[in-house]
Design a protein around this motif. Structure first.
Motif, PDB file in Angstrom:
ATOM      1  N   UNK C 192     -52.872 -44.186  -9.034  1.00  0.00           N
ATOM      2  CA  UNK C 192     -51.175 -44.534  -8.898  1.00  0.00           C
ATOM      3  C   UNK C 192     -50.561 -45.481  -8.844  1.00  0.00           C
ATOM      4  N   UNK C 193     -50.988 -46.151  -9.117  1.00  0.00           N
ATOM      5  CA  UNK C 193     -50.504 -48.235  -8.452  1.00  0.00           C
ATOM      6  C   UNK C 193     -50.413 -48.479 -10.574  1.00  0.00           C
ATOM      7  N   UNK C 194     -50.860 -47.723 -11.496  1.00  0.00           N
ATOM      8  CA  UNK C 194     -50.487 -47.726 -12.671  1.00  0.00           C
ATOM      9  C   UNK C 194     -48.816 -46.576 -13.294  1.00  0.00           C
ATOM     10  N   UNK C 195     -49.069 -45.666 -12.606  1.00  0.00           N
ATOM     11  CA  UNK C 195     -47.968 -44.384 -12.784  1.00  0.00           C
ATOM     12  C   UNK C 195     -46.568 -44.940 -11.882  1.00  0.00           C
ATOM     13  N   UNK C 196     -46.991 -45.928 -11.014  1.00  0.00           N
ATOM     14  CA  UNK C 196     -45.854 -46.465 -10.454  1.00  0.00           C
ATOM     15  C   UNK C 196     -44.942 -47.636 -11.355  1.00  0.00           C
ATOM     16  N   UNK C 197     -45.086 -47.366 -11.921  1.00  0.00           N
ATOM     17  CA  UNK C 197     -44.266 -48.472 -12.969  1.00  0.00           C
ATOM     18  C   UNK C 197     -43.820 -48.379 -14.078  1.00  0.00           C
ATOM     19  N   UNK C 198     -44.419 -47.188 -14.745  1.00  0.00           N
ATOM     20  CA  UNK C 198     -44.022 -45.807 -15.808  1.00  0.00           C
ATOM     21  C   UNK C 198     -43.027 -44.738 -15.165  1.00  0.00           C
ATOM     22  N   UNK C 199     -43.472 -44.125 -14.772  1.00  0.00           N
ATOM     23  CA  UNK C 199     -42.814 -42.958 -14.370  1.00  0.00           C
ATOM     24  C   UNK C 199     -41.735 -42.616 -13.421  1.00  0.00           C
ATOM     25  N   UNK C 200     -40.257 -41.540 -14.097  1.00  0.00           N
ATOM     26  CA  UNK C 200     -39.019 -41.242 -13.400  1.00  0.00           C
ATOM     27  C   UNK C 200     -39.639 -40.360 -12.346  1.00  0.00           C
ATOM     28  N   UNK C 201     -40.227 -38.814 -12.553  1.00  0.00           N
ATOM     29  CA  UNK C 201     -40.876 -38.181 -11.430  1.00  0.00           C
ATOM     30  C   UNK C 201     -42.038 -38.039 -11.556  1.00  0.00           C
ATOM     31  N   UNK C 202     -42.360 -37.026 -10.382  1.00  0.00           N
ATOM     32  CA  UNK C 202     -43.714 -37.003 -10.180  1.00  0.00           C
ATOM     33  C   UNK C 202     -44.181 -36.055  -9.067  1.00  0.00           C
TER      34      UNK C 202
END
Lengths: 248, 244, 304
Positions: C192-202
């Protein structure tokens, strides 16, 4: 024993028993196609089957044994489990367990085939008395050559990950073995995968003029059986060494 | 689109060891066939027809079906390993085209095998057996017929290799079915069993044409079996979930 | 437009629902993070989007069209995917593997150079893939997905097996896809920590159910954590707070309150000060995305 029971567990849902049953089925199906049907011929039913069985084995068994060896070893190739197993058990026990399971399968193949032969005889109303010693010799010699073929297949599976190679060699051995059946018998001594032929215990006297034949008993080739067993033992050792030296 | 799929399948065979098998088995058959032909001149007549029967008898009876089974099993093995089912089934091509591409490639290999076998037959006849002249035209027809008869067997073997994720078992089945084909052929039922069609087509145990008068039934049988197996493949590929 | 839309999507195996009435909506031009613990149903959902697996119930729309037999080929032509483990033919080189995919997609072979460049496999293009490391195979899988410049990318844990530098590169690549190539991305992960930096929608999924779906900023609103009060007289303060109807917890010398709106917190501080509790410090803890995710997935309650 633990390793052997692990092998039995690995065989679950692999339907190996279908392969084990399929091999004698192929042989018996083919044998039934040429089995004596008329009244006179039934007087030499068992002899005719025991005469023709070595040729049928020469075609079917190299491919069948390659398939069995492949079933046992391919599970490790597909699952890339060698690197795990070699940290959990000594390599010799893995090889020993698979060989032991293979021995169980081979015994079942031969037992089913002999049972099938007897069954065919009963159903056909055969009049020839069954010579138990000939049947037993056929079973033992078939088992010995099958073991040789199975161990050769296992060695190829261990040395090369390609199952294509194992089955290709099996097919080539079947083809060569079949050719050996129609060469002078001395040729068969140089073709180990066709040792079914020199180990045969029934011969045929064919009269070209009257186009009739009569079967006769051949002496049991005990030295040949010993040679077969020795070659199988050699392949067992080579396979064991291959497992020990294999880079994972 | 189909030709793209076929191009993709051809690429998968690059550098593969299957060519060793393709090369070796007909060579063994030709070597023995010629040797036996020359050794049995008391029984066989010294002509191209009898050389043909010696070259192709065992090959057509017992080994052609496991050989195409081996080709088919190899092509599907490439997809069974490496999670490649996900890759191929998520491509913008109809699933049946993927199957037909494999069929085309294995058929090409079967044709090449027949061609190689014919080449060996010609070479061994001229250079080893020293037969005069050239083979009769019929043998080329018989070789082609054998290749045509291979098509339904290839389709069935591809189906088996697609469903049975074992390399060895479909080949063993091919051998068993080939043996059943021998038995059925000998009882005159050669046209109702796909594996007997190759035996009938290649005319490997007679010098006169065994199919004389029933060529239409032969071709019809080949096409009907091929259609049935293609339909089964299409159904299975479309309806079943992909298991990588 | 939503590039992916599902309604009532279900996949049942026996009596077990691997995917349970998922209504996913991925807007065009975004990077959508599909997050869930192992076995949550992420891969199964993604397989249904691509038609690799047939839904038990529900519908799938990709790029505004229903995913059915008629539209399937046209939709897959505009889609790139990497599902489960990377797929490859080990006896062929990377270049040959990509040529096969280019053949099937009907894409120009020149695109192979572009995608190899993107994933930094140019140097190893003529090596057999069987000799590749896991990270290299992963990059090859991504290269295969990128062939043809698809409008939609569906990537199942694409950073598996990559080293930190590789993960950073992949992150930058994926984050830039909508802007640079107009490609929308659906990416699944449990990092999650890595996704947090690139995603707009979750979208958060657990046990087959979609627990949350929306902008990342919306989820971050749930990140407001406990209030920590440091008081000179904590017992006095606790009594005041309890009279106000709040549940108070002690943590050593501090009092912990559940998350509160700013206005309410200001009122309470005034009341505490008036009661002589001696307010020394007020701290609002914030949850990381991981904590929010764990809270959501453990409670199983939808945060919609």
């Amino acid at each position: 024993m633990t390793a052997f029971f692990c092998e039995l567990k690995k065989a679950r849902r692999r339907w190996d028993w279908l392969v084990v049953a399929g091999i004698p089925l192929c042989v018996l199906l083919w044998a039934s196609g040429g089995a004596p049907a008329s009244g006179d011929e039934r007087a030499s039913y068992y002899s005719s089957l025991l005469y023709v069985l070595p040729v049928l084995h020469t075609v079917v068994m190299p491919v069948g044994m390659a398939a069995l060896a492949s079933r046992l070893w391919d599970a490790e190739t597909k699952g890339c489990t060698a690197k795990l197993l070699y940290t959990l058990q000594i390599r010799a026990s893995l090889y020993g367990a698979k060989t032991a399971l293979g021995a169980v399968y081979l015994t079942a193949v031969v037992a089913l085939e002999m049972a099938g032969l007897l069954g065919m005889g009963r159903l056909s109303g055969v009049t020839e008395p069954l010579d138990i010693s000939r049947l037993a010799w056929t079973a033992v010699s078939t088992l010995a050559v099958d073991a040789l073929l199975f161990l050769a297949g296992s060695l190829l599976c261990i040395r090369f990950r390609q199952t294509l190679l194992v089955m290709g060699v099996g097919l080539a051995c079947s083809l060569c073995g079949l050719f050996a059946a129609y060469m002078p018998v001395q040729f068969a001594y140089f073709v180990p995968f066709a040792y079914f032929l020199p180990l045969s215990c029934v011969g045929l006297d064919w009269n070209f003029e009257t186009r009739t034949g009569s079967y006769y008993a051949l002496p049991f080739q005990v030295p040949m059986l010993a040679l077969t067993a020795a070659l199988a033992a050699l392949l067992l050792v080579l396979g064991w060494r291959a497992v020990q030296n294999k880079e994972v | 689109m189909l030709h793209h799929c076929i191009a993709a399948e051809n690429r998968k065979l690059r550098g593969s060891p299957i060519w060793v098998v393709f090369f070796l088995l007909p060579l063994l058959s030709a070597a023995y066939g010629t040797f036996n032909f020359l050794q049995n001149q008391g029984v066989l007549r010294f002509n191209w027809y009898n050389l043909w029967t010696q070259h192709t008898l065992f090959y057509a009876l017992f080994f052609f079906s496991p050989l195409v089974g081996l080709y088919a099993a190899y092509l599907w093995r490439l997809e069974h390993l490496g999670h490649n089912w996900n890759l191929i089934m998520s491509q913008p091509v109809p699933p049946l085209y993927l199957f037909m591409a494999k069929l085309a490639v294995v058929f090409k290999m079967a044709l090449l095998t027949q061609g190689w076998m014919l080449t060996l037959y010609l070479l061994s006849g001229r250079l080893w057996a020293k037969l005069p002249g050239l083979p009769p035209a019929e043998v080329f027809l018989w070789a082609l017929r054998g290749a045509l008869a291979a098509a339904p067997v290839i389709a069935l073997q591809l189906l088996l290799a697609m469903l049975i994720r074992s390399f060895a078992v479909p080949i063993l089945i091919a051998l068993g079915c080939g043996l059943a084909g021998v038995v059925l052929s000998s009882r005159g039922l050669g046209l109702v069993w796909p594996y007997s069609l190759m035996i009938a087509g290649m005319n490997s145990n007679k010098t006169e044409d065994a199919l004389a008068g029933s060529e239409f039934s032969f071709v019809l049988s080949c096409l009907v079996f091929l259609a049935v197996f293609l339909l089964a493949a299409d159904c299975l590929l479309r309806k079943q979930d992909v298991k990588a | 437009m939503n590039v992916i839309e599902t309604s009532g999507l279900c996949k049942q195996f026996g009596s077990h629902f691997a995917v349970d009435h998922v209504a996913m909506a991925v807007p065009e031009g975004c990077v959508y993070g599909f997050i869930g613990p192992n076995g949550a149903g992420k891969s199964t959902t993604m397989k249904m989007l691509l038609g690799l697996c047939h839904p038990t119930a529900g519908h799938v729309q990709l790029l505004g069209k229903a995913m059915n037999d008629q539209n399937r080929l046209a939709l897959l032509r505009q889609t790139g995917s990497l599902i489960e483990n990377p797929s490859c033919y080990g006896h062929l080189t990377a270049e040959e593997n990509l040529q096969i995919v280019a053949d099937l997609k009907g894409v120009d072979k020149k695109d192979i150079d572009r995608v190899l460049d993107i994933v930094h496999l140019q140097k190893d293009r003529r090596r057999k893939v069987g000799q590749y490391s896991l990270g290299m195979r992963q990059r090859l899988g991504i290269a295969m997905a990128l062939l043809g410049g698809p409008r939609l990318l569906i990537l199942d844990e694409p950073t598996n097996g990559l080293d930190p530098a590789g993960i950073q590169e992949m992150r930058a690549l994926i984050a830039g896809m909508p802007r640079e190539c107009g490609t929308s991305v659906l990416i699944s992960s449990h990092l999650l920590s890595e996704l947090e930096q690139i995603i707009d929608q979750v979208g958060i999924i657990n046990r087959g159910r979609l627990l949350f779906q929306g902008p990342l900023t919306e989820l971050q609103k749930h990140s407001r954590g406990d209030v920590v009060l440091r008081l000179l007289h904590p017992e006095q303060g606790a009594a005041v707070l309890q009279r106000s109807g709040l549940t108070v917890r002690r943590e050593q010398q501090d009092l912990l309150l559940p998350p509160l709106r700013d206005a309410r917190l200001a009122e309470l501080v005034q009341a505490l000060a008036a009661a002589g509790a001696g307010v020394v410090g007020v701290t609002v803890r914030s949850c990381t995305l991981e904590e929010i995710f764990l809270n959501l997935t453990e409670s199983g309650v939808s945060a919609q």
